[in-house]
Design a protein around this motif. Structure first.
Motif, PDB file in Angstrom:
ATOM      1  N   ASP A   1       0.820  -1.216   0.000  1.00  0.00           N
ATOM      2  CA  ASP A   1       0.000   0.000   0.000  1.00  0.00           C
ATOM      3  C   ASP A   1       0.854   1.265   0.000  1.00  0.00           C
ATOM      4  O   ASP A   1       0.339   2.362  -0.222  1.00  0.00           O
ATOM      5  CB  ASP A   1      -1.003  -0.012   1.170  1.00  0.00           C
ATOM      6  CG  ASP A   1      -0.339  -0.147   2.527  1.00  0.00           C
ATOM      7  OD1 ASP A   1       0.901  -0.190   2.588  1.00  0.00           O
ATOM      8  OD2 ASP A   1      -1.068  -0.214   3.533  1.00  0.00           O
ATOM      9  N   GLU A   2       2.155   1.143   0.237  1.00  0.00           N
ATOM     10  CA  GLU A   2       3.024   2.321   0.121  1.00  0.00           C
ATOM     11  C   GLU A   2       3.399   2.508  -1.355  1.00  0.00           C
ATOM     12  O   GLU A   2       3.404   1.537  -2.119  1.00  0.00           O
ATOM     13  CB  GLU A   2       4.284   2.139   0.965  1.00  0.00           C
ATOM     14  CG  GLU A   2       4.018   2.178   2.459  1.00  0.00           C
ATOM     15  CD  GLU A   2       5.316   2.164   3.252  1.00  0.00           C
ATOM     16  OE1 GLU A   2       6.030   3.176   3.216  1.00  0.00           O
ATOM     17  OE2 GLU A   2       5.620   1.134   3.883  1.00  0.00           O
TER      18      GLU A   2
ATOM     19  N   ARG B   1      13.604  -0.213   7.223  1.00  0.00           N
ATOM     20  CA  ARG B   1      13.193   0.949   8.027  1.00  0.00           C
ATOM     21  C   ARG B   1      14.238   1.479   9.014  1.00  0.00           C
ATOM     22  O   ARG B   1      14.136   2.632   9.420  1.00  0.00           O
ATOM     23  CB  ARG B   1      11.901   0.609   8.791  1.00  0.00           C
ATOM     24  CG  ARG B   1      10.738   0.551   7.832  1.00  0.00           C
ATOM     25  CD  ARG B   1       9.420   0.107   8.422  1.00  0.00           C
ATOM     26  NE  ARG B   1       8.677  -0.494   7.331  1.00  0.00           N
ATOM     27  CZ  ARG B   1       7.856   0.167   6.523  1.00  0.00           C
ATOM     28  NH1 ARG B   1       7.599   1.434   6.720  1.00  0.00           N
ATOM     29  NH2 ARG B   1       7.267  -0.446   5.508  1.00  0.00           N
TER      30      ARG B   1
ATOM     31  N   LYS C   1      17.500   7.262  11.679  1.00  0.00           N
ATOM     32  CA  LYS C   1      18.949   7.510  11.801  1.00  0.00           C
ATOM     33  C   LYS C   1      19.411   8.299  10.563  1.00  0.00           C
ATOM     34  O   LYS C   1      19.126   9.494  10.445  1.00  0.00           O
ATOM     35  CB  LYS C   1      19.692   6.173  11.956  1.00  0.00           C
ATOM     36  CG  LYS C   1      19.111   5.283  13.059  1.00  0.00           C
ATOM     37  CD  LYS C   1      19.772   3.927  13.108  1.00  0.00           C
ATOM     38  CE  LYS C   1      19.104   2.941  14.041  1.00  0.00           C
ATOM     39  NZ  LYS C   1      17.909   2.277  13.528  1.00  0.00           N
TER      40      LYS C   1
ATOM     41  N   ARG D   1       6.953   5.656  11.126  1.00  0.00           N
ATOM     42  CA  ARG D   1       6.974   4.252  10.736  1.00  0.00           C
ATOM     43  C   ARG D   1       7.411   4.113   9.268  1.00  0.00           C
ATOM     44  O   ARG D   1       8.104   3.195   8.897  1.00  0.00           O
ATOM     45  CB  ARG D   1       5.588   3.627  10.928  1.00  0.00           C
ATOM     46  CG  ARG D   1       5.449   2.206  10.450  1.00  0.00           C
ATOM     47  CD  ARG D   1       6.111   1.208  11.381  1.00  0.00           C
ATOM     48  NE  ARG D   1       6.260  -0.099  10.744  1.00  0.00           N
ATOM     49  CZ  ARG D   1       6.802  -1.157  11.325  1.00  0.00           C
ATOM     50  NH1 ARG D   1       7.250  -1.090  12.555  1.00  0.00           N
ATOM     51  NH2 ARG D   1       6.921  -2.304  10.687  1.00  0.00           N
TER      52      ARG D   1
HETATM   53  C1  LIG Z   1      11.976   4.101  12.427  1.00  0.00           C
HETATM   54  C2  LIG Z   1      12.326   2.653  12.597  1.00  0.00           C
HETATM   55  C3  LIG Z   1      13.617   2.298  12.982  1.00  0.00           C
HETATM   56  C4  LIG Z   1      13.946   0.967  13.163  1.00  0.00           C
HETATM   57  N1  LIG Z   1      15.222   0.650  13.551  1.00  0.00           N
HETATM   58  C5  LIG Z   1      15.543  -0.647  13.748  1.00  0.00           C
HETATM   59  C6  LIG Z   1      16.860  -0.999  14.168  1.00  0.00           C
HETATM   60  O1  LIG Z   1      17.729  -0.150  14.377  1.00  0.00           O
HETATM   61  N2  LIG Z   1      17.143  -2.320  14.350  1.00  0.00           N
HETATM   62  C7  LIG Z   1      16.214  -3.303  14.150  1.00  0.00           C
HETATM   63  O2  LIG Z   1      16.516  -4.481  14.329  1.00  0.00           O
HETATM   64  N3  LIG Z   1      14.955  -2.999  13.732  1.00  0.00           N
HETATM   65  C8  LIG Z   1      14.603  -1.704  13.534  1.00  0.00           C
HETATM   66  N4  LIG Z   1      13.332  -1.377  13.129  1.00  0.00           N
HETATM   67  C9  LIG Z   1      12.339  -2.458  12.939  1.00  0.00           C
HETATM   68  C10 LIG Z   1      12.352  -3.023  11.522  1.00  0.00           C
HETATM   69  O3  LIG Z   1      12.496  -2.021  10.594  1.00  0.00           O
HETATM   70  C11 LIG Z   1      11.047  -3.778  11.313  1.00  0.00           C
HETATM   71  O4  LIG Z   1      11.077  -4.874  12.200  1.00  0.00           O
HETATM   72  C12 LIG Z   1      10.851  -4.250   9.878  1.00  0.00           C
HETATM   73  O5  LIG Z   1      10.703  -3.150   9.020  1.00  0.00           O
HETATM   74  C13 LIG Z   1       9.629  -5.137   9.767  1.00  0.00           C
HETATM   75  O6  LIG Z   1       9.450  -5.478   8.433  1.00  0.00           O
HETATM   76  P1  LIG Z   1       8.035  -6.011   7.905  1.00  0.00           P
HETATM   77  O7  LIG Z   1       8.216  -6.282   6.462  1.00  0.00           O
HETATM   78  O8  LIG Z   1       7.527  -7.059   8.789  1.00  0.00           O
HETATM   79  O9  LIG Z   1       7.049  -4.787   8.102  1.00  0.00           O
HETATM   80  P2  LIG Z   1       7.065  -3.393   7.366  1.00  0.00           P
HETATM   81  O10 LIG Z   1       8.460  -3.008   7.047  1.00  0.00           O
HETATM   82  O11 LIG Z   1       6.209  -2.503   8.196  1.00  0.00           O
HETATM   83  O12 LIG Z   1       6.321  -3.670   5.982  1.00  0.00           O
HETATM   84  C14 LIG Z   1       4.952  -3.979   5.894  1.00  0.00           C
HETATM   85  C15 LIG Z   1       4.407  -3.329   4.654  1.00  0.00           C
HETATM   86  O13 LIG Z   1       3.123  -3.858   4.370  1.00  0.00           O
HETATM   87  C16 LIG Z   1       2.257  -2.794   4.018  1.00  0.00           C
HETATM   88  N5  LIG Z   1       0.868  -3.230   4.204  1.00  0.00           N
HETATM   89  C17 LIG Z   1       0.180  -3.344   5.372  1.00  0.00           C
HETATM   90  N6  LIG Z   1      -1.064  -3.799   5.137  1.00  0.00           N
HETATM   91  C18 LIG Z   1      -1.174  -3.964   3.801  1.00  0.00           C
HETATM   92  C19 LIG Z   1      -2.224  -4.417   2.960  1.00  0.00           C
HETATM   93  N7  LIG Z   1      -3.405  -4.815   3.444  1.00  0.00           N
HETATM   94  N8  LIG Z   1      -1.995  -4.462   1.632  1.00  0.00           N
HETATM   95  C20 LIG Z   1      -0.802  -4.079   1.127  1.00  0.00           C
HETATM   96  N9  LIG Z   1       0.225  -3.645   1.873  1.00  0.00           N
HETATM   97  C21 LIG Z   1       0.049  -3.597   3.205  1.00  0.00           C
HETATM   98  C22 LIG Z   1       2.719  -1.684   4.962  1.00  0.00           C
HETATM   99  O14 LIG Z   1       2.263  -0.422   4.567  1.00  0.00           O
HETATM  100  C23 LIG Z   1       4.223  -1.830   4.807  1.00  0.00           C
HETATM  101  O15 LIG Z   1       4.686  -1.182   3.658  1.00  0.00           O
HETATM  102  C24 LIG Z   1      12.970  -0.037  12.939  1.00  0.00           C
HETATM  103  C25 LIG Z   1      11.674   0.317  12.556  1.00  0.00           C
HETATM  104  C26 LIG Z   1      11.343   1.651  12.390  1.00  0.00           C
HETATM  105  C27 LIG Z   1       9.930   2.031  11.993  1.00  0.00           C
END
Ligand SMILES: Cc1cc2nc3c(=O)[nH]c(=O)nc-3n(C[C@H](O)[C@H](O)[C@H](O)COP(=O)(O)OP(=O)(O)OC[C@H]3O[C@@H](n4cnc5c(N)ncnc54)[C@H](O)[C@@H]3O)c2cc1C
Length: 399
Positions: A35-36, A43, A48, A126
């Motif tokens: 959805d982005e 992230r 940072k 986020r």
């Molecule tokens: C600011 C920040 C700093 C961080 N720093 C660290 C760090 O230093 N060290 C560390 O270990 N971890 C860190 N993290 C955590 C790490 O980035 C996350 O654990 C990781 O991004 C998780 O990945 P993910 O793919 O599960 O979720 P996300 O990266 O959140 O991706 C999920 C995606 O799915 C999309 N989505 C949701 N619902 C739907 C839908 N129904 N249809 C289509 N798309 C959808 C969302 O919009 C998003 O784009 C940080 C996180 C943030 C926010």
């Protein structure tokens, strides 16, 4: 033509899952839906380097759109999956389109937990776009109040101090990052933030936020230009829950990352899996990377149990924090020659289960890697040697 494999959520875990499917030879139709409006990105830099202005989106991306096209990954961006119908192996996009699928990885991550009232001067962090919006407001002299003394709040505070902002951190609990870190590291964080000129307040509660101030429950008013709220994230479970999948604090999976619905896997922040017998989610880079890859392999029929060692890091000012494994009640500490501390967590039999280090720069990374090897090798360790900085951790691995 057989139905495609579909990845829902084009973040870190989703992006990694799609890339892994191709790397592992899957040559059928592959669709990555997010959805982005962006290609999948990591992230950690959002609070940072990207917030500081030394990195852009391309620098955090898992790949660019040319690479996705080259790999034949159909990336549908800026379009959410609004409905999942496991009984018919179909899903629907927000624009109304229906797609059949042969298999799905749900990698929908989470969103920043929000305060009930919307306020123009309150920002969250986020997504990439939220980071850019925040970046645009941070200047030398900006009075910033950060609500929440967890990782996101503290990293924002550190970066904002680097940009010359006047920063206050408000933490409701008695210590910083208290949910995930031991007291000794919380103390170290508090010390470094105060040394860097951040006004850190513990055990404080916010009464309300006005356009130009934050009012505390104890009656104090903190004038400010901007408020960043970092009070945790909410996993995006609604799609799975509405489809009837088993959901707890996240989308529940078994040891193979399979959800309760056939041919649907979950990975990353949204995934609730058993670690040490207890259901939990991991909100870390390392978990998104490992589970994204793992779900893809199992979607291809590998049937591999997920048992990766957890871990995370945080960078604040010129200090680095790293953890690996799990924390147990039996802890030993070692003062590091370069400054900082390394904590070891042992089980009842004296085997290493986890470690946590805090030290200048990236210097603790090497120790944490060695600790990971020690955890996996299950070497019997002498507690006296562990506490002694003169004893190299390599010495047990050599044996
Ligand atoms: C600011 C920040 C700093 C961080 N720093 C660290 C760090 O230093 N060290 C560390 O270990 N971890 C860190 N993290 C955590 C790490 O980035 C996350 O654990 C990781 O991004 C998780 O990945 P993910 O793919 O599960 O979720 P996300 O990266 O959140 O991706 C999920 C995606 O799915 C999309 N989505 C949701 N619902 C739907 C839908 N129904 N249809 C289509 N798309 C959808 C969302 O919009 C998003 O784009 C940080 C996180 C943030 C926010």
């Amino acid at each position: 033509m057989s139905a495609p494999l579909i990845i829902v959520g084009a973040g870190h875990a989703g992006g990694r899952a799609a890339l892994t499917l191709r790397e592992e030879g899957y040559d059928g139709r592959l669709i990555l839906i997010g959805d982005e409006p962006h290609v999948p990105y990591e992230r950690p830099p959002l609070s940072k380097a990207l917030l500081q202005g030394s990195l852009d989106l391309a620098g955090c991306s898992l790949c660019d759109s040319a690479r996705l096209a080259e790999l034949g990954i159909e990336h549908i961006a800026g379009n959410a999956v609004s409905r999942l119908v496991p009984q018919h192996q179909q899903l629907q996009l927000a624009d109304g389109r229906w797609l059949d699928y042969a298999g799905v990885v749900l990698a929908t991550g989470g969103r920043a937990r929000r305060l009930p009232q919307a306020q123009a001067n309150v920002l969250y962090l986020r997504t990439h776009d939220e980071a850019l919006a925040l970046r645009a407001t941070l200047r030398a002299g900006t009075r910033l109040v950060v609500v929440g003394g967890g990782f996101i709040g503290l990293e924002v505070a550190a970066t904002a101090r680097g940009l010359g902002c006047v920063v206050t951190v408000l933490e409701a609990g008695p210590r910083l990052a208290g949910r995930v870190l031991p007291p000794i590291i919380s103390e170290a964080l508090l010390k470094v933030h105060r040394e860097q000129g951040v006004d850190v307040r513990l055990n404080v509660a916010v009464e309300c936020i006005h356009a130009d101030s934050v009012q505390l429950v104890d009656g104090q008013t903190l004038p400010c230009d901007l408020v960043v709220v970092g009070i945790g994230m909410q996993p995006n479970v609604e799609l799975a829950a509405a489809a009837g999948l088993e959901v707890g604090q996240g989308i529940r999976v078994d040891e193979y990352l399979r959800t309760s619905a056939a041919n649907i896997y979950a990975a990353g922040d949204v995934c609730e899996f058993r670690l040490g017998g207890v259901y939990q989610r991991q909100e870390t880079w390392r978990n998104a990377e490992a589970q994204g890859r793992h779900a893809a392999l199992n979607l291809l029929g590998r049937a591999l149990p997920f048992d990766a060692v957890p871990g995370f890091w945080s960078d604040q000012y010129d200090w680095g924090l790293q953890t690996v494994g799990v924390m147990t009640p039996r802890m030993l500490s070692r003062a590091l020659p370069q400054g900082g501390v390394l904590l070891f967590y042992l089980d009842a039999d004296g085997y290493l289960q986890g470690a946590c280090g805090w030290a200048p720069g990236n210097s603790v990374a090497k120790d944490i890697k060695l600790c990971e090897r020690l955890i996996l090798a299950r070497v019997a360790l002498s507690t006296a040697d562990l506490a002694d900085p003169a004893v190299s951790l390599k010495h047990w691995l050599r044996g």
